[in-house]
Design an enzyme around this catalytic site. Structure first.
Site, short mmCIF file in Angstrom:
data_model
loop_
_atom_site.label_atom_id
_atom_site.label_comp_id
_atom_site.label_asym_id
_atom_site.label_seq_id
_atom_site.Cartn_x
_atom_site.Cartn_y
_atom_site.Cartn_z
N SER A 295 35.95 16.27 26.10
CA SER A 295 37.17 16.09 25.88
C SER A 295 37.90 16.82 26.67
O SER A 295 37.54 17.04 27.85
CB SER A 295 37.41 16.15 24.36
OG SER A 295 38.73 15.73 24.27
N HIS B 30 36.95 11.61 26.54
CA HIS B 30 37.77 11.30 26.00
C HIS B 30 38.98 10.82 26.67
O HIS B 30 39.36 11.80 27.51
CB HIS B 30 38.57 12.24 24.70
CG HIS B 30 37.49 12.24 23.61
ND1 HIS B 30 37.47 13.46 22.61
CD2 HIS B 30 36.46 11.76 23.14
CE1 HIS B 30 36.48 13.15 21.92
NE2 HIS B 30 35.89 12.20 22.05
N ASP C 28 34.17 15.54 17.45
CA ASP C 28 33.42 14.23 17.80
C ASP C 28 32.04 14.48 18.49
O ASP C 28 32.01 15.61 19.38
CB ASP C 28 34.23 13.64 18.96
CG ASP C 28 33.84 12.10 19.11
OD1 ASP C 28 34.07 11.41 20.06
OD2 ASP C 28 32.86 11.64 18.30
#
Lengths: 1338, 130
Positions: free
Chosen positions: A28, A55, A147
């Protein structure tokens, strides 16, 4: 390498490069950097495909592909739906999509979660794990949130490898940390290290799947298991070998060991590794309502069960391998819902067990990320969980229903009387026999009709299959077949922890089969016995020892004392005690037991087993003998026959025993439960304790923070007060400043201003904070804004002039700095310099005017400082002096002019400096080849302190005027002193009148000049006392007036009586311009001149007379000398003769010599005389034609003797015939004689003397040149020798008048006598005009 | 019959008239004088270093390149005390004066005979012999 070869190679590479690993990378924020580094460090040949799940904002057009393509050689492309991953390719998930694998192909779909990061790393990792299992490598890189944490667990569980980015190298460590927290991360590495690790993966040789293990490896595995069991108390011997191997291999890779052997060593030497290996093996993946369809089915069955229950009943549930708790929570929720639905009041007890403490902790915490709830029915979520940001926390009431504890289903006794046992995805790790055992255990645990819920890929098989009945094959739901809970538990196999020699461990299976063999052997021969350890746990049984063991109700234990019948169990400890003390065996007493309706006596013997190793083990042997029938019973107190009583009592006893047994069992069970609860509570307590400690620590910290804050606050207060004071002062200063001041920040907003500024710029408080630009002021701020902007940019103060309508300001912009030395703003001040400006402007104008004047004036202007250095010199000065301005300025007079002039100048400078007033003077210098005259004014210049600092000289050139004046002076002087009179008559309107009369004339006339002034011409003429009066005065006057020039001669009688002769010359000048007409009379007294003329005339007469005389004289002198010398010789000779006679030295030779001499001399004399005669024959006074030739030869006769005697070589060149010339012959002869004599004298005594005489006719002249061998006469002497009385030598010829007289003679003959200076030898040339027709002066 | 006790003086004679010079030389040599003749002042001055070997210099006044008095002055540079006699036919005052000004310098007027010369020589050398 040439291309084709390269292609071939790459093709080969392609073929051999199968995709051995799929690397999923989740990242991310901060991931891009990590990805670039990671891919950048990867080599060329990695047999992996990479899928990047980064992401991304859904709407953002991602350039990830391009960016990453720059960092790596590998091919980078976006994921295409349905494509098969290829090796050495990086696939990038596009934004606003989820990526997953389906049958090994990449698939894209709409994001499955509305909320949460997209694409979802967990989602992808799970599918990666499902599809590729041990070929999966999961990497979690930098990012916030969590995540991927779930996902890595899935990968690990599937046998793959997981890596998280080292938190310190990650820009955002949220995701890596979350992943690590799950315990499911094999390695924590930096991106470079990750790349290295991946390369190593690529290099691991392909492993052939082996069903059977290599013998050598087996040893190592045994060792590993032994270590693991020792450290963790868990035996993995019967786990599925492939699974275990994979897990071990993962650890081998993670620990960078080269082989299993090395890893075994590593494991031995690093206790911490056992935990890691343990974790790794146990790792499993779980989720809420995993396999929802199965749960639905389960629900049906459970609801049946619940419905069948009565209020007040309990529902006991045991979840085996609960891992992180999702399953127990799921099942509990389901049950709660059902209970609620059916409105039953049941006491729900859920036991959730697992080997993995770490997982249990997670379960106990009950906090899960949002992502875990994707299959969760939303309505239940709210009911059972509290939402904290992206985590959901289990509500307390739910939590309280579950007891989590560590439990090894293989070894530890099961929970009893359970209604539901869920054992999902546990058995898959076990081998067949272990599975069977577990099934038996579960069966034991379940009550009648209890439900067994298995995992998706599991089934009851093998020997245990008879224990269960399949209810729902799909959902893996089974019902227990047995009547009631608690049958003989399957025996436990011995473990491996006490093997004497680590190097001799055998594999579990083989051990088993061997053990069976032994069993069989022992069964035949050995007594019925059990081997127990020091804690009375049964380790092994031999023979029918099981007959003596039975398991009580409640929590199962393996404490043998509990398994034995009461009495025996009670006796055992004492036996053990005796043995341990005596180290020998101990025998117990006989006990009565009933077996199969028969009574027996059993005696226990406990013996220590001498085994290597630390732990003590004992052999508990049973000796059975039948009980002999009792003798006839006596009567009892009841009155019944003793036998009957006994029987009754026995029955009672039995039932009491049974009752006691059951009570004990129950007690045991509740005890177990309590224990479990206790453990639970203890762990909870410990947790609370630690929390408490933390809180205390936190509290301490807070306290100290508080202290600090208080102190800080106090300080701040003080500072604040100081600041206020400063501020006030600052304001006062600002306001006191008389000129306008603006304070501006770095963004050009107005911060503050002072009252002067308010007035000038018409600004007010409301303008504070606004942009300078936008402040409405009457002034144009553009320049100011630009200047400020520039100053801020360059961080340099500046100043410039600014003009308003009527005033001018000097604006100063001063930059000031804030913290960290960054520009914080500027102070703009307006300093009114109108007056100064105007003054400056005026000064400038004046200066330029002055400069203009100085440069254009015809006067020379200079200024020199006190040391004499020129500081100013105007153009005129430079012109006149012939110097360039740049040369003059900075130099001194000494440097510019010669010493004399310089001194002259400097002296005047010093003069000036001595006095206060200036000096006026006339100076003259000789410069540039001419004299200049200047009138100069020199004065001192004073500075502001009235000190002299320079001398200024202004000079006007008056050379011409001066010259003219001087000329005039001279003229006057000349006139005055001339032996003449000058009279000027001017016509000033009344006719001509005398305006000037020279001194001389006045003296002469015996009058004063004043007497003569103003009289007219006639009167003047009258005054001169003219005599003779050839013409009348008036006629004279008229002649003078009318003609331009006139001259007259007259005699006048002077007042003193003498008679003088005058010459009068007149010149008339007509008027023109503003010059009046005037007459200038010059009167010359010519009396003397006339006299002189007469004198000269008479002198000339005398001279010629004299000449005549002299000619004769010359000749005479010449002759006399000529004769004298021979006479000397004659007398000398006579003397010789006389003496000779006297001395008797007379001889013939002498006589002859002398006689010859005398004769020669005599001849010479007669020649001379002859010559003289011819000369005498000529009338000196007659002017007649004579032959030049004859004249010359006659002259030579006279000189002949001398010529002879001096041995001179005489050359004569004369033309033939007679060259007749009219002349005074004697005089010409005289000249020639003179010349020849001179020549003779000059060359006498020199070597090779010669004389050359040349007569020639030239034009109208006759030339006679006399050249001698002398070297010529110096040019400067040429004229001098012609003068009388000059002679370089003796005046041998008497008077020395020779040459001058000769010249005079020549001149008289209209000729000349000259020296030819250009001739190499002395040459005199006599020229006479042939034609003497012109009269000569007498 | 020498009038001298010593040997007769050696003489330098400077006379530009070659004939006359020859005759004088004959005459002097007849009388046992040692004599050397020169015809110009320069000629003598070229042999200036020998002057010291002679006792007297007899020179004409009028020489082609120098007058006799000047010549004697020149000679005196080389032989400071050598006596000299100047011969001249001219009775001009200035010559007389010039000779007087030079010490050890005497004058004789032409035409002269040997007796005049001898008389003068005796006069000169009687002084020196004292």
């Amino acid at each position: 390498m040439n291309e084709s070869l390269q292609n071939k190679n790459s093709l080969n590479n392609k073929k051999s490069a199968e995709v051995r690993f799929i690397v999923g990378i989740g990242s991310s924020a901060g991931g891009l950097e990590a990805l670039r580094t990671l891919f950048g460090c990867l080599g060329q040949n990695v047999p992996m495909a990479f899928v990047v799940v980064q992401h991304l904002a859904p709407s953002h057009k991602s350039r990830l592909v391009e960016i990453l393509a720059q960092s790596t050689h590998l091919k980078v492309k976006e994921v295409e739906d349905g494509e098969r991953p290829e090796t050495s390719v990086i696939y990038i998930t596009p934004p606003n999509a989820d990526v997953y694998f389906e049958n090994g192909h990449l698939r894209l779909m709409e994001p499955h979660l509305k909320i949460g990061p997209k694409p979802s790393v967990d989602f992808f990792f799970r599918s990666l794990a499902d599809n590729f299992g041990s070929s999966a490598i999961g990497i979690v890189l930098s990012g916030t949130g969590s995540d991927g944490a779930h996902g890595v667990r899935a990968i690990k569980a599937a046998g793959g490898f997981t890596i998280s980015q080292k938190a310190s190298t990650a820009k955002y460590d949220g995701m890596p940390r979350a992943a690590k927290h799950t315990g499911a991360v094999d390695l924590e590495l930096s991106p470079e290290e990750i790349a290295q690790e991946l390369s190593r993966f690529g290099k691991i040789p392909r492993r052939v799947q082996r069903e059977k293990s290599e013998p050598a490896d087996d040893d190592h595995f045994d060792r590993i298991f032994a270590i693991l069991e020792r450290e963790k108390g868990a035996c993995f011997a019967n786990y599925k070998p492939s699974t275990i191997r994979r897990r071990v291999e993962r650890r081998i890779i993670a620990t960078r060991c080269a082989s299993i052997k090395e890893y075994a060593e590593y494991l031995q030497n690093n206790p911490a590794e056992s935990s890691n290996l343990f974790q790794d093996i146990l790792i499993s993946v779980t989720a809420f309502f995993r396999d929802p369809e199965a749960y639905e089915a389960l629900e049906k069955h459970v609801s049946e069960k619940i419905q069948a229950k009565q209020n007040g009943d309990s529902f006991r549930c045991w979840i085996i391998g609960c891992a992180t708790g999702e399953e127990p929570y799921s099942i509990t929720i389901m049950i709660c819902e059902l209970v609620e639905r059916f409105g039953k009041k049941l006491s729900l007890q859920v036991f959730a067990t697992d080997l993995d403490e770490t997982a249990l902790e997670v379960a106990r915490r009950g906090s899960y990320s949002r992502a875990s709830f994707d299959k969760f029915p939303p309505e239940l979520r709210e009911k059972y969980f509290v939402t904290y940001e992206d985590q959901l926390q289990v509500r307390p009431f739910l939590r309280d229903l579950i007891i989590f504890s560590r439990h090894n289903v293989i070894e530890d006794p099961p929970f009893l009387n359970t209604d539901l046992v869920s054992c999902r995805n546990v058995l898959i790790y076990f081998n067949q026999s272990l599975q069977e055992r577990v099934f038996k255990t579960i069966c034991y645990s379940l009550g009648k009709g209890g439900i067994l819920f298995l995992g998706r890929s599991e089934a009851v098989s093998g020997h245990a299959s008879h224990l269960f009945q399949v209810q729902d094959k799909e959902a893996r739901i089974f019902y227990s077949m047995k009547e009631r809970s608690g049958t003989i538990l399957p025996v436990l196999k011995a473990g491996y922890s006490d093997m004497p020699n680590p190097g001799e461990k055998k594999h579990a299976e083989r051990e088993e089969s061997e053990a069976e063999l032994f069993q069989a052997m022992i069964a035949g021969f050995a007594p019925d016995s059990v081997i127990i350890d020091e804690t009375s746990r049964v380790k092994h049984t031999f023979g029918k020892a099981s007959e003596y063991l039975s398991f009580p109700a409640g929590e199962v234990t393996v404490d043998v004392s509990r398994l034995l019948p009461d009495e025996m169990g009670k006796e055992l400890p004492s036996l053990l005690y005796r043995v341990s003390k005596s180290l020998g065996s101990a025998q117990g007493k006989q006990h009565e037991i009933k077996q199969n309706g028969q009574l027996y006596l059993v005696q226990m013997t406990v013996a220590p087993l001498k085994l290597k190793g630390e732990s003590k083990q004992y052999l508990l042997a049973f000796a059975k003998s039948p009980k002999l029938p009792e003798p006839a019973p006596a009567y009892t107190s009841n009155g019944k026959p003793a036998e009957e009583r006994t029987r009754e009592l026995e029955k009672e006893l039995i039932s009491v025993k049974e009752q006691l047994q059951s009570i004990m069992e129950e007690y045991q069970a509740s005890n177990e439960e309590l224990q479990s609860l206790n453990e639970e509570l203890r762990s909870a307590n410990e947790e609370l304790q630690s929390s408490n400690e933390e809180l205390e620590t936190t509290n301490e910290e807070l306290q100290s923070s508080n202290e600090e804050l208080t102190t800080l606050n106090q300080e701040l207060n003080v500072k604040s007060a100081e600041l206020q004071v400063l501020y006030n002062r600052h304001q006062a200063i600002q306001n006191a400043i008389a000129y306008p001041l603006l304070i501006i920040d770095e963004k050009l907003n107005l911060l503050d201003f002072n009252p002067s500024a308010r007035h000038l710029l018409r600004i007010s408080e409301s303008d504070i904070g606004t942009q300078l630009r936008s402040i409405p002021t009457p002034l144009d701020f553009t320049d100011i804004i630009n200047a400020v902007g520039k100053a801020l940019r360059e961080q340099k103060n500046s100043r410039f002039q600014y003009q308003t309508k009527d005033r001018s300001f000097e604006i100063q912009v001063q930059v000031f700095f804030g913290e960290k030395n960054t520009v914080a703003g500027s102070v703009v001040s307006f300093i009114d310099n109108t007056e100064i400006s105007m003054a400056l402007d005026e000064a400038r104008v004046i200066k330029s005017r002055l400069a203009s004047i100085i440069d254009n004036t015809p006067a020379m202007i200079t200024m020199k400082d006190l040391s004499g250095v020129y500081i100013l010199a105007n153009n005129r000065f430079c012109e006149v002096m012939g110097k360039k301005p740049e040369d003059v300025i900075g130099s001194t007079d000494e440097e510019l002019f010669d010493h004399v002039i310089a001194k002259q100048i400097r002296d005047t400078d010093f003069e000036v400096l001595k006095q206060d007033e200036g000096l006026q003077m006339e100076e003259s210098f000789f410069i540039g080849g001419q004299t200049h005259v200047w009138t100069s004014s020199k004065f001192t210049l004073f500075n502001a302190r009235s000190r002299p600092y320079a001398v200024c000289t202004i000079s006007l050139d008056i050379t011409e005027r001066a010259i003219r004046e001087r000329q005039l002076e001279l003229f006057r002087h000349i006139i005055s002193s001339a032996n003449s009179g000058a009279v000027i008559l001017e016509d000033s309107g009344n006719g001509l009148a005398v305006s000037f009369c020279s001194e001389q004339l006045c003296k002469l006339l015996g009058v004063n000049s004043s007497d003569l002034l103003g009289i007219n011409l006639e009167d003047f003429l009258h005054s001169i006392h003219m005599q003779g009066k050839p013409r009348s005065v008036s006629e004279l006057a008229k002649a003078i007036e009318e003609s331009r020039e006139a001259s007259f001669t007259f005699t006048a009688l002077m007042p003193r009586g003498e008679e003088l002769t005058f010459e009068l010359r007149s010149a008339k000048i007509d008027s023109f311009d503003d010059i009046k007409s005037h007459i200038i009379l010059s009167i010359f007294d010519v009396t003397e001149r006339l006299k002189d003329q007469q004198i000269i005339l008479s002198q000339q007469e005398e001279l010629s007379r004299y000449a005549r005389f002299s000619a004769l004289g010359e000749i005479a002198a010449g002759i006399s000398h000529e004769i004298n010398t021979p006479l000397n010789v004659i007398t000398a000779n006579t003397d010789i003769l006389q003496r000779a006679v006297k001395m008797n030295k007379l001889n013939d030779h002498l006589v002859i010599q002398s006689a010859q001499d005398i004769e020669t001399m005599a001849k010479g004399i007669s020649n001379i005389v002859r010559g003289l005669k011819s000369v005498a024959g000529i009338d000196p006074g007659t002017f007649e034609y004579a032959s030049m030739q004859k004249l010359i030869s006659d002259a030579l006769k006279i000189c002949q003797l001398r010529i002879q005697r001096s041995d001179v070589d005489l050359q004569v060149e004369m033309p033939n015939g007679d060259l007749m010339v009219r002349c005074y012959a004697i005089q010409i002869m005289q000249v020639i004689i003179n010349l020849v004599n001179n020549a003779l004298e000059a060359i006498a005594g020199t070597e090779n003397p010669w004389i050359k005489i040349v007569l020639k006719e030239q034009d109208e002249k006759v030339c006679v040149t006399v050249t001698d061998s002398g070297n010529g006469i110096d040019a400067s002497l040429t004229e001098k020798i012609m003068t009388p009385f000059f002679s370089t030598k003796k005046m041998q010829n008497g008077t020395g008048m020779g040459l001058s007289l000769s010249r005079a003679i020549a001149r008289r003959h209209n000729g000349d006598l000259v020296v030819d200076p250009s001739a190499p030898n002395t040459t005199f040339r006599l020229e006479i005009t042939k034609d003497q027709s012109r009269s000569m002066a007498v | 019959m020498s009038a001298y006790e010593k040997s007769p003086p050696s003489i330098i004679l400077v006379e530009d008239d070659h004939s006359l010079a020859r005759v004088w030389k004959t005459l002097f040599e007849m009388l046992d004088y040692k004599i050397s003749c020169f015809h110009t002042g320069l000629d003598l001055l070229r042999h200036a270093h020998e002057i010291g070997n002679y006792d007297i210099v007899i020179t004409d006044y009028y020489l082609p390149d120098i007058n006799g008095v000047e010549l004697i002055k020149e000679i005196r540079e080389h032989a400071p005390s050598i006596p000299a006699i100047v011969l001249t036919g001219s009775h001009e005052e200035f010559i007389k004066d010039a000779v007087k000004k030079v010490s050890g310098c005497h004058i004789l007027y032409k035409p002269l005979n040997m007796a005049d010369i001898e008389e003068k020589l005796a006069e000169i050398f009687s002084h020196t012999s004292e």
